[in-house]
Design an enzyme around this catalytic site. Structure first.
Site, short mmCIF file in Angstrom:
data_model
loop_
_atom_site.label_atom_id
_atom_site.label_comp_id
_atom_site.label_asym_id
_atom_site.label_seq_id
_atom_site.Cartn_x
_atom_site.Cartn_y
_atom_site.Cartn_z
N GLU A 26 0.85 -1.19 0.00
CA GLU A 26 0.00 0.00 0.00
C GLU A 26 0.89 1.24 0.00
O GLU A 26 2.01 1.21 0.52
CB GLU A 26 -0.88 -0.02 1.26
CG GLU A 26 -1.76 1.21 1.41
CD GLU A 26 -2.86 1.06 2.47
OE1 GLU A 26 -2.88 0.02 3.16
OE2 GLU A 26 -3.67 1.99 2.60
N ASN A 71 -6.67 1.59 2.85
CA ASN A 71 -7.40 2.84 3.08
C ASN A 71 -6.95 3.92 2.09
O ASN A 71 -7.73 4.81 1.74
CB ASN A 71 -7.17 3.32 4.51
CG ASN A 71 -7.70 2.33 5.55
OD1 ASN A 71 -8.57 1.51 5.24
ND2 ASN A 71 -7.19 2.40 6.76
N ASN A 171 -12.15 -0.67 -0.96
CA ASN A 171 -11.48 -1.25 0.21
C ASN A 171 -12.28 -0.94 1.47
O ASN A 171 -12.63 0.22 1.71
CB ASN A 171 -10.08 -0.65 0.35
CG ASN A 171 -9.37 -1.13 1.60
OD1 ASN A 171 -8.97 -2.30 1.69
ND2 ASN A 171 -9.22 -0.25 2.60
N GLU A 172 -12.53 -1.96 2.27
CA GLU A 172 -13.14 -1.80 3.60
C GLU A 172 -14.23 -0.73 3.63
O GLU A 172 -14.21 0.17 4.48
CB GLU A 172 -12.07 -1.51 4.66
CG GLU A 172 -11.14 -2.68 4.88
CD GLU A 172 -10.19 -2.56 6.08
OE1 GLU A 172 -10.07 -1.47 6.66
OE2 GLU A 172 -9.58 -3.59 6.43
N TYR A 243 -7.07 -8.83 11.44
CA TYR A 243 -5.77 -8.64 12.10
C TYR A 243 -5.89 -9.14 13.53
O TYR A 243 -6.93 -8.99 14.16
CB TYR A 243 -5.38 -7.16 12.09
CG TYR A 243 -5.08 -6.65 10.69
CD1 TYR A 243 -3.85 -6.92 10.10
CD2 TYR A 243 -6.02 -5.92 9.97
CE1 TYR A 243 -3.56 -6.46 8.82
CE2 TYR A 243 -5.74 -5.46 8.69
CZ TYR A 243 -4.50 -5.73 8.12
OH TYR A 243 -4.23 -5.28 6.85
N GLU A 291 -6.53 -9.23 3.29
CA GLU A 291 -5.69 -8.62 4.34
C GLU A 291 -5.75 -9.52 5.56
O GLU A 291 -6.82 -9.70 6.14
CB GLU A 291 -6.18 -7.20 4.71
CG GLU A 291 -5.87 -6.15 3.67
CD GLU A 291 -6.18 -4.73 4.15
OE1 GLU A 291 -6.03 -4.45 5.36
OE2 GLU A 291 -6.60 -3.92 3.31
N GLN A 348 1.34 -6.59 5.51
CA GLN A 348 1.67 -6.29 4.12
C GLN A 348 3.02 -6.94 3.82
O GLN A 348 3.39 -7.87 4.52
CB GLN A 348 1.66 -4.78 3.92
CG GLN A 348 0.28 -4.17 4.22
CD GLN A 348 0.15 -2.72 3.76
OE1 GLN A 348 0.98 -2.13 3.14
NE2 GLN A 348 -1.00 -2.11 4.15
O1 AHR Z 1 -3.10 -2.88 6.05
C1 AHR Z 1 -3.30 -1.70 6.79
C2 AHR Z 1 -4.72 -1.19 6.70
O2 AHR Z 1 -5.57 -2.09 7.35
C3 AHR Z 1 -5.31 -1.06 5.33
O3 AHR Z 1 -5.00 0.13 4.72
C4 AHR Z 1 -6.78 -1.13 5.58
O4 AHR Z 1 -7.48 -1.69 4.51
C5 AHR Z 1 -6.89 -1.96 6.84
O5 AHR Z 1 -7.68 -1.34 7.79
#
Ligand code: AHR
Length: 498
Positions: A26, A71, A171-172, A243, A291, A348
Site C-alpha cells: 500500500e 485505506n 477497500n473496507e 488482524y 488482508e 503487508q
Molecule cells: O493494512 C493496513 C490497513 O488495514 C489497510 O489500509 C486497511 O485496509 C486496513 O484497515
C-alpha cells in the site's frame, strides 16, 4: 502427550490456488518510499527499485500483490501517478495523514511486480470516486489501444496492455474510518454498477467485492448478505480482512486467535451460499482473504508520528517469535479452507506490518513471520488433504476447545512430496504427533524444520537479523506407514516427506 492424525491420498479437500500466498503493498508508511523504492540505495536499479528487497520477495514466491491500498485507495486519483514523473502532483493522503509524491504509480508498480515474479491485484477507488474512474483505469491498464485511455498508456511508454486479472471493488467500505464509508446498500449498488462496466471494458477480469473488515464489525454478516445480493452475478470473490494481536499479553488466547479466523471464514461461506440459494444461482462466490496478519505492536507509536511526511515510519510492527506461531496457525487455517479461500494477501509485504524490513538507504532483513510464510508458500502447494486430527485441547479466556496441535497436510503430486505443517500451542511441553500415512507408498522423511525459541518475545533486528531462524528438527521418522515427529513446546514445524 500425543496427537494423532490420518492422511489418506483418497481424501483430498482441494487444490491450493497459488494466489493463497499473495501479499500487499500500500502507499502507506515506508512500504513504497524507503521500502520497494529507494533510488539512493546501492542496489537500486534505473527505476529506483531496491534489488535486495526484490530478492527477498522472490524468495517468498508471492504470486500476486494487492495495490495501491488499503485505506489509501479510497482517496486516490490514479491519474496523478502516471505520465512524466516531474509533472506529477504531490497530494495529501488523508487516510494516513501523509504526503503522496506520486513518484510510483500504476505503471511503475506493474514493472516492479514483474521483477518480483508477481501479478498485480489492483484496487479501484470507490470511496471518493466511482464508475467512471474505475472504468478508465481498466481501460488504461488492459485495453490494447485505439481509445483515449489505452492510448494514453501507450504514450507513457507502455505499448502492451498490463493485463491485470484481479480487481478489488474498493477497500473496507464498511469501516467508518474509510474515506467515503458507505452503508451495505450504498456500497452494494455502486460496486454492482462499477463491476458491470469494468467487465464491459475487459470481460476477462475477475472481481472482488468488499466484505467485512473483521468478524467484530457491527454490520457483519448482514453486510455480506446485502452486498452479495447486489453484486452476486458480477463478482467472483468477496473479500475478508482480519488482524490479530496479543494486547493483553495472554498467550493461550493469542495462540488461539486462528479459531476466530476459522469461524469468520465459515460464516462468510455461509453468507455466500445463502445468497446463492436465494438467487437460485449455479455460480459459487469464493473468498479473497486479502488482508490478514498480526498487527498491534505499532499502534501506540503511530500516534506520535508527525503528519504530512513522505514515507513516515508507520505500522512498523517488530514481530516476536510468538507472533510467528500465530502467523503459522493462520496459514494452516487458510489452507484448511482452500476449497473456498482462493486468494489471500499477507498484509503487508515491506516495512508496514511486514515480513521484510528495511532501513532507508541501508540494510534489509527478515522478520520472524517471514519464515512460516516462506515455508507455506514453498511447500504448501498442491492438494490440501482432509486430515482427521485428534489433539488434546485446552480452554482459555477467549476460546474453548482449542486443539494443542494445529495441523494440516499438503500433497504435491508433481514433486512427489507430502508436507505436514504443525504448530504446538502447548506451553507445558513437547507433543508427539503420530501420523498415519499408510496410503502413501514407502514415504520417508526428507526434512523436519522447526521454528522455536526460548524467548517468546525474541525478535529479528538489523543488529541481530538471525535471532529467530528455522533449525533442523530431531528424530522425525516413518515406520510401517506411521510418521512420528516430536513437536517441541511452542513451535512451528514443517515435515517434508517423499
Ligand atoms: O493494512 C493496513 C490497513 O488495514 C489497510 O489500509 C486497511 O485496509 C486496513 O484497515
Amino acid at each position: 502427550s500425543i496427537a494423532r492424525m490420518t492422511i489418506d491420498p483418497q481424501y483430498q479437500l482441494a487444490e491450493v490456488d497459488p494466489r493463497l500466498y499473495g501479499s500487499f503493498i500500500e502507499h502507506l508508511g515506508r512500504a513504497v518510499y524507503g521500502g520497494i523504492y529507494d533510488p539512493s540505495h546501492p542496489t537500486a536499479d534505473e527505476f529506483g527499485f531496491r534489488h535486495d528487497v526484490i530478492e527477498l520477495v522472490r524468495d517468498l514466491q508471492v504470486p500476486i500483490v494487492r495495490y495501491p491500498g488499503g485505506n489509501f485507495v479510497s482517496g486516490y486519483r490514479w491519474e496523478d501517478g502516471v505520465g512524466p514523473v516531474e509533472s506529477r502532483p504531490q497530494q495529501l493522503d488523508l487516510a494516513w495523514r501523509s504526503l503522496e509524491p506520486n513518484r510510483i504509480g500504476v505503471n511503475e508498480f506493474v514493472a516492479w511486480a514483474r521483477q518480483a515474479n508477481s501479478d498485480v491485484m489492483m484496487a479501484v477507488n470507490l470511496g471518493t470516486r466511482g464508475i467512471d474512474e474505475a472504468k478508465q483505469l481498466v481501460e488504461y491498464c488492459n485495453h490494447p489501444g485505439g481509445s483515449y485511455w489505452s492510448d494514453l498508456r501507450r504514450s507513457h511508454g507502455y505499448q502492451e496492455p498490463h493485463r491485470i486479472q484481479v480487481w478489488c471493488l474498493g477497500n473496507e467500505m464498511d469501516g467508518p474510518w474509510q474515506i467515503g464509508h458507505k452503508t451495505a446498500d450504498e456500497y452494494g449498488r455502486i460496486a454492482e454498477e462499477a463491476a458491470k462496466v469494468m467487465k464491459w471494458v475487459d470481460p476477462t477480469i475477475e472481481l472482488v467485492a468488499c466484505g467485512s473488515s473483521g468478524s467484530k464489525m457491527a454490520t457483519f454478516p448482514e453486510w455480506e448478505r446485502i452486498v452479495l445480493e447486489h453484486t452476486y452475478d458480477h463478482v467472483e470473490y468477496i473479500s475478508m480482512h482480519s488482524y490479530y494481536g496479543n494486547r493483553k499479553n495472554d498467550l493461550a488466547s493469542y495462540l488461539a486467535q486462528s479459531l476466530d479466523m476459522d469461524y469468520f471464514i465459515r460464516s462468510v461461506i455461509a453468507a455466500c451460499d445463502y445468497v446463492k440459494a436465494k438467487k437460485r444461482s449455479n455460480k459459487t462466490v469464493n473468498i479473497s482473504f486479502d488482508e490478514w496478519n498480526v498487527w498491534f505492536h505499532s499502534n501506540e507509536a503511530d500516534k506520535q508520528v508527525e503528519p504530512w511526511q513522505v514515507g513516515p515510519p508507520l505500522l512498523e510492527d517488530v514481530y516476536t517469535f510468538e507472533d510467528a506461531l500465530v502467523v503459522g496457525c493462520l496459514l494452516i487455517t487458510l489452507l484448511k479452507h482452500a476449497d473456498r479461500v482462493k486468494m489471500a494477501c499477507l498484509a503487508q509485504l515491506v516495512n508496514v506490518i511486514a515480513p521484510i524490513m528495511t532501513e532507508n538507504g541501508g540494510a534489509s532483513w527478515k522478520q520472524t513471520i517471514y519464515y512460516p510464510f516462506l515455508h507455506a508458500s514453498r511447500y504448501g502447494r498442491g492438494k490440501v488433504m482432509h486430515c482427521s486430527v485428534q489433539s488434546p485441547k485446552y480452554d482459555c479466556k477467549e476460546f474453548t476447545d482449542v486443539p494443542l496441535v494445529e495441523t494440516v497436510a499438503v500433497w504435491n503430486q508433481e514433486m512427489g512430496e507430502l508436507t505436514v505443517f504443525a504448530v504446538n500451542r502447548s506451553q507445558d511441553g513437547g507433543i508427539e504427533l503420530q501420523c498415519d500415512i499408510r496410503g502413501f507408498d514407502r514415504a520417508s522423511v526428507i526434512e523436519h524444520t522447526v521454528l522455536v525459541h526460548s524467548n517468546l518475545k525474541a525478535v529479528n533486528t538489523k543488529e541481530h537479523p538471525h535471532e529467530v531462524t528455522p533449525q533442523p528438527g530431531q528424530g522425525a521418522r516413518v515406520d510401517d506407514g506411521l510418521l512420528t515427529v516430536q513437536l517441541p513446546k511452542l513451535s512451528w514445524n514443517v515435515v517434508r516427506l517423499r
